[in-house]
Design a protein around this motif. Structure first.
Motif, PDB file in Angstrom:
ATOM      1  N   ARG A  70      24.684 118.084  82.949  1.00  0.00           N
ATOM      2  CA  ARG A  70      23.266 118.423  82.926  1.00  0.00           C
ATOM      3  C   ARG A  70      22.609 118.173  81.573  1.00  0.00           C
ATOM      4  O   ARG A  70      21.454 117.745  81.496  1.00  0.00           O
ATOM      5  CB  ARG A  70      23.080 119.893  83.319  1.00  0.00           C
ATOM      6  CG  ARG A  70      23.385 120.191  84.774  1.00  0.00           C
ATOM      7  CD  ARG A  70      23.075 121.628  85.140  1.00  0.00           C
ATOM      8  NE  ARG A  70      23.361 121.887  86.541  1.00  0.00           N
ATOM      9  CZ  ARG A  70      22.519 121.616  87.527  1.00  0.00           C
ATOM     10  NH1 ARG A  70      21.341 121.096  87.254  1.00  0.00           N
ATOM     11  NH2 ARG A  70      22.850 121.875  88.784  1.00  0.00           N
ATOM     12  N   GLU A  71      23.331 118.480  80.489  1.00  0.00           N
ATOM     13  CA  GLU A  71      22.696 118.384  79.167  1.00  0.00           C
ATOM     14  C   GLU A  71      22.260 116.960  78.854  1.00  0.00           C
ATOM     15  O   GLU A  71      21.153 116.731  78.367  1.00  0.00           O
ATOM     16  CB  GLU A  71      23.650 118.884  78.088  1.00  0.00           C
ATOM     17  CG  GLU A  71      23.011 118.872  76.704  1.00  0.00           C
ATOM     18  CD  GLU A  71      23.943 119.377  75.625  1.00  0.00           C
ATOM     19  OE1 GLU A  71      23.522 119.384  74.458  1.00  0.00           O
ATOM     20  OE2 GLU A  71      25.081 119.755  75.946  1.00  0.00           O
ATOM     21  N   SER A  72      23.123 115.983  79.131  1.00  0.00           N
ATOM     22  CA  SER A  72      22.781 114.596  78.813  1.00  0.00           C
ATOM     23  C   SER A  72      22.364 113.803  80.044  1.00  0.00           C
ATOM     24  O   SER A  72      22.077 112.608  79.935  1.00  0.00           O
ATOM     25  CB  SER A  72      23.976 113.904  78.148  1.00  0.00           C
ATOM     26  OG  SER A  72      25.097 113.885  79.022  1.00  0.00           O
ATOM     27  N   SER A  73      22.336 114.459  81.208  1.00  0.00           N
ATOM     28  CA  SER A  73      22.005 113.807  82.482  1.00  0.00           C
ATOM     29  C   SER A  73      22.889 112.583  82.730  1.00  0.00           C
ATOM     30  O   SER A  73      22.433 111.550  83.222  1.00  0.00           O
ATOM     31  CB  SER A  73      20.526 113.399  82.509  1.00  0.00           C
ATOM     32  OG  SER A  73      19.694 114.527  82.434  1.00  0.00           O
ATOM     33  N   TYR A 110      17.398 111.338  85.170  1.00  0.00           N
ATOM     34  CA  TYR A 110      16.794 112.538  84.603  1.00  0.00           C
ATOM     35  C   TYR A 110      15.988 113.328  85.636  1.00  0.00           C
ATOM     36  O   TYR A 110      15.417 114.366  85.325  1.00  0.00           O
ATOM     37  CB  TYR A 110      15.910 112.155  83.415  1.00  0.00           C
ATOM     38  CG  TYR A 110      16.684 111.397  82.369  1.00  0.00           C
ATOM     39  CD1 TYR A 110      17.486 112.074  81.443  1.00  0.00           C
ATOM     40  CD2 TYR A 110      16.669 110.008  82.336  1.00  0.00           C
ATOM     41  CE1 TYR A 110      18.230 111.381  80.500  1.00  0.00           C
ATOM     42  CE2 TYR A 110      17.416 109.310  81.393  1.00  0.00           C
ATOM     43  CZ  TYR A 110      18.192 109.999  80.483  1.00  0.00           C
ATOM     44  OH  TYR A 110      18.944 109.311  79.552  1.00  0.00           O
ATOM     45  N   LEU A 111      15.950 112.829  86.881  1.00  0.00           N
ATOM     46  CA  LEU A 111      15.206 113.505  87.939  1.00  0.00           C
ATOM     47  C   LEU A 111      16.118 113.979  89.065  1.00  0.00           C
ATOM     48  O   LEU A 111      15.634 114.402  90.112  1.00  0.00           O
ATOM     49  CB  LEU A 111      14.124 112.564  88.498  1.00  0.00           C
ATOM     50  CG  LEU A 111      13.051 112.122  87.489  1.00  0.00           C
ATOM     51  CD1 LEU A 111      12.084 111.137  88.145  1.00  0.00           C
ATOM     52  CD2 LEU A 111      12.288 113.328  86.949  1.00  0.00           C
ATOM     53  N   GLY A 112      17.427 113.878  88.876  1.00  0.00           N
ATOM     54  CA  GLY A 112      18.359 114.383  89.877  1.00  0.00           C
ATOM     55  C   GLY A 112      18.679 113.399  90.983  1.00  0.00           C
ATOM     56  O   GLY A 112      19.365 113.758  91.948  1.00  0.00           O
ATOM     57  N   ARG A 113      18.211 112.159  90.877  1.00  0.00           N
ATOM     58  CA  ARG A 113      18.527 111.167  91.902  1.00  0.00           C
ATOM     59  C   ARG A 113      19.962 110.679  91.701  1.00  0.00           C
ATOM     60  O   ARG A 113      20.422 110.523  90.574  1.00  0.00           O
ATOM     61  CB  ARG A 113      17.549 109.999  91.822  1.00  0.00           C
ATOM     62  CG  ARG A 113      16.105 110.413  92.104  1.00  0.00           C
ATOM     63  CD  ARG A 113      15.105 109.358  91.696  1.00  0.00           C
ATOM     64  NE  ARG A 113      15.115 109.137  90.254  1.00  0.00           N
ATOM     65  CZ  ARG A 113      14.151 108.496  89.589  1.00  0.00           C
ATOM     66  NH1 ARG A 113      13.095 108.030  90.242  1.00  0.00           N
ATOM     67  NH2 ARG A 113      14.237 108.324  88.298  1.00  0.00           N
TER      68      ARG A 113
END
Length: 716
Positions: free
Chosen positions: A489-492, A654-657
């Motif tokens: 999560r931190e660096s995606s 960065y958008l969860g895709r």
């Protein structure tokens, strides 16, 4: 699965574990976790309850761990496991720096064993025997264990999780009866003690500390004398800033004296810079076993003769709270330390007259004592241990006592060496018996790693040995490819796991340092062995976990050709091919984001694009020799020529895709759709993006394959 206290009959097992303390219980739990092989385990322990052993079976809440809770997870692959257990079981006030009562830790170990038992698959069988193993014989590679109660247990593999044996009694005390002389590990050590009497504690190490704490809790007001050859006492913990490594196995002196001088010099340097001596010793911890292994046997013997006592009081420290109890007892005059040797001890008029020859002066000190408690610590000399099992192992030639009189000789995987020097395929051990080979082998951080590695080796060897009957075949699926997308999560950042469930071979692409524990956990749970870590490029937004994974798993590190990276094992070149579980993995050079970027095409279906092509975007081109012109050519002439249904798995989103396709990106990616080469170059040259937050640290570390020189952490 079944869980039976089988004390009435004999049986045959795949694995028998002798000893149900920390090591034995954790080996059992690790064996029961996530294995698809039918498995039967016998766990033999003379004491109840299981899981505590001597160390964690104490009933005194004042007996604290000497390592902070944050470092006491029982599992190497889940470093916060203990903290989560504490929170889930009502101990919410405890933080990672707290020193927890040992009896609480005993409950934790028992809960792990119970959970592993309850969650194990139906083809697992765990049976416990509340009895003492007194003999062991081999017939080929099959072991037969005889219990004190007369039952016999047969097993293909045996783990000797023997822990600690009672301390030897100093010769001048050997003739005293139990009215005056007690062992610190006995349950009635302080029974019938006069509250204002005089006590002599023989030994000034951690066992002595336990006795002083127990006496304080019982309101003892009498005089306490503590004697040891050097009169040294354990030091207390202090939080310290991490100290950078100052020794390597290649540069370390090969003599005890040389090491001592080097460490003393470093302590002086550290203190001149505001560091505590503890930080210097902490910095040695990652290589302490290696340092010991590199010393010639004569130098190890010299260390044991001259430096062992000093090392142990500095290395095995106590909580501040415990140090405060000791200091208060000394300041009040209740507790006095003596350096010297006991010369004589004689029963006289209901007490013991003891004479101590004091260290340094040689003067004799005469004391009148009501009770003597032996606190000299565990016996580890397998030449002299009188436990029936150890005696029979010696007599049968199944163990080889270490020449340093410090445990037994073992192979690197814990297999016990026979007298001829060959490794047994049946007998294994861990922890204290390996002290002569490893030295640092009794603290939880070292033990839990041994536990996990031994459990894996045992399961692997059993799988090679066992031929399943036809009835079991329907319960197991044929080998199948594994593909997993993991996220930081931190660096995606996405990390990709590609593996063969049949052979257990695995590859990780773009691992993240902070997620190494997660990656190792999933490897363990899926029964995989990591062969390679691979990179799409030299990252600027996170530090790769490659170096740490290599340290922990012995995998190889591969990076793209022409990447300026040191301390790696090989390079990936354009067109290189791998086959994993029937899947073909092909390397495709994709420069532009950086000048040494590689994408990976899996079976012509999945494309791991790194930062060359993102979902509705692409990697920037303004550092690391990036080039918008080269990236445009890479994407449009290489990637966009693949079939439209090729799935796109990027290194970041960065958008969860999670996934796209070549067809989608050709149509909807705003960086490329409707733009020619000149438009793309102009767009990329005018993005004016801020540099990644971790760029300086990441590029520096990743240029060394992910090796971090200095990481802030609470060291122990």
């Amino acid at each position: 699965m079944s869980y039976i206290d089988r004390n009435q009959f004999s049986a045959t097992f795949d694995i028998a574990i002798i000893g149900g303390g920390f090591s034995g219980s954790l080996v059992t739990a690790n064996l029961l976790r996530d294995t698809g092989t039918p498995l039967s385990i016998a766990l033999i322990e003379r004491r109840k309850p299981l899981g505590t052993g001597i160390a964690y079976g104490t009933r005194d809440r004042g007996h604290l761990l000497n390592i902070p809770a944050g470092k006491m997870s029982a599992f190497e692959d889940d470093p916060e496991h203990f903290l989560h257990w504490l929170a889930d079981n009502g101990y919410r006030s405890i933080d990672p720096a707290s020193f927890v009562p040992r009896l609480v830790y005993g409950k934790y170990i028992r809960s792990i064993l119970e959970e592993a038992r309850d969650n194990a698959i139906a083809d697992h069988r765990l049976e416990t025997f509340t009895d003492a193993a007194i003999d062991l014989a081999l017939d080929g590679e099959k072991a037969t264990i005889t219990l004190k109660g007369g039952k016999k247990i047969s097993a293909a593999k045996v783990v000797l999780a023997l822990g600690n044996f009672p301390a030897t009694v100093p010769q001048p005390l050997a003739s005293l009866n139990s009215l005056y002389l007690r062992d610190a590990w006995e349950t009635d050590t302080l029974a019938e003690l006069k509250p204002d009497g005089t006590i002599l504690l023989v030994g000034t190490g951690l066992t002595m500390v336990d006795m002083v704490v127990s006496l304080a809790q019982r309101g003892f007001t009498g005089k306490i004398h503590a004697v040891s050859r050097h009169g040294l006492i354990p030091r207390s913990h202090r939080p310290t800033d991490p100290y950078p490594p100052f020794l390597t196995l290649e540069t370390a002196p090969q003599t005890t004296r040389g090491l001592l001088r080097r460490i003393r010099a470093e302590v002086k340097t550290a203190e001149s810079r505001g560091h505590d001596w503890r930080a210097v010793l902490n910095a040695l911890r990652p290589i302490s076993q290696g340092l010991w292994h590199c010393l010639p046997i004569a130098e190890r013997a010299r260390f044991l003769r001259h430096l062992k006592a000093y090392w142990e009081v500095l290395r095995h420290r106590v909580a501040d709270e415990i140090a405060g109890i000791l200091d208060e007892a000394v300041e009040s005059g209740q507790l006095t330390y003596h350096g010297g040797r006991i010369e004589t001890a004689e029963d006289k008029n209901g007490c013991v007259e003891v004479t101590i020859r004091q260290r340094g002066t040689g003067n004799l000190l005469n004391l009148t004592i009501d009770r003597i408690i032996n606190c000299t610590g565990a016996s580890n000399d397998y030449q002299t241990i009188t436990d029936p099992l150890v005696v029979h192992l010696r007599q049968r030639g199944l163990i080889r006592p270490h020449p340093l009189n410090c445990g037994i000789e073992t192979a690197d995987n814990g297999a016990i060496l026979r007298p001829d020097g060959t490794a047994s395929n049946t007998l294994y051990t861990l922890g204290n018996p390996r002290k002569g080979d490893l030295w640092e082998t009794t603290a939880i951080p070292e033990l839990r790693l041994q536990v996990a590695e031994l459990a894996r080796d045992l399961l692997r060897s059993l799988k090679e040995r066992i031929s399943l009957p036809a009835a079991y075949s329907i319960a197991f699926r044929p080998a199948a490819p594994i593909f997993r997308q993991l996220f930081d999560r931190e660096s995606s950042t996405y990390t990709y796991l590609i593996a063969d469930s049949g052979t257990g071979e695995a590859i990780l692409i773009d691992p993240v340092l902070e997620q190494v524990d997660r990656d190792r956990q999933i490897l363990w749970q899926l029964g995989l062995t990591l062969g390679y870590t691979m990179e799409t490029h030299v990252h600027a937004d996170h530090i790769t976990g490659a170096h740490r994974l290599r340290e922990l798993t012995n995998c190889s590190i591969l990076v793209p050709e022409n990447a300026e990276v040191s301390d790696i094992d090989g390079y990936v070149r354009d067109g290189d091919l791998w086959t994993v579980a029937g899947q073909q993995l092909k390397a495709i050079a994709t420069p532009g984001h950086t000048d040494s970027h590689i994408a990976y095409l899996i079976d012509e279906k999945r494309l791991l694009t790194g930062d060359a092509l993102l979902i509705r975007g692409c990697g920037r081109t303004d550092f690391q020799n990036g080039s918008p012109e080269v990236l445009y050519r890479t994407v449009t002439e290489k990637l966009f020529t693949l079939p439209d249904d090729t799935l796109v798995y990027p290194c970041h989103d960065y958008l969860g895709r999670t996934v796209s396709s070549i067809g989608e990106e050709k149509r909807w990616n705003p960086r490329f759709a409707g733009r020619n080469r000149e438009d793309f170059i102009q767009l990329m040259n005018n993005l004016n993006l801020p540099y990644p937050k971790k760029m300086t640290a990441a590029l520096s570390a990743n240029a060394r394959g992910g090796k971090v020189v200095f990481v802030m952490d609470y060291q122990i």
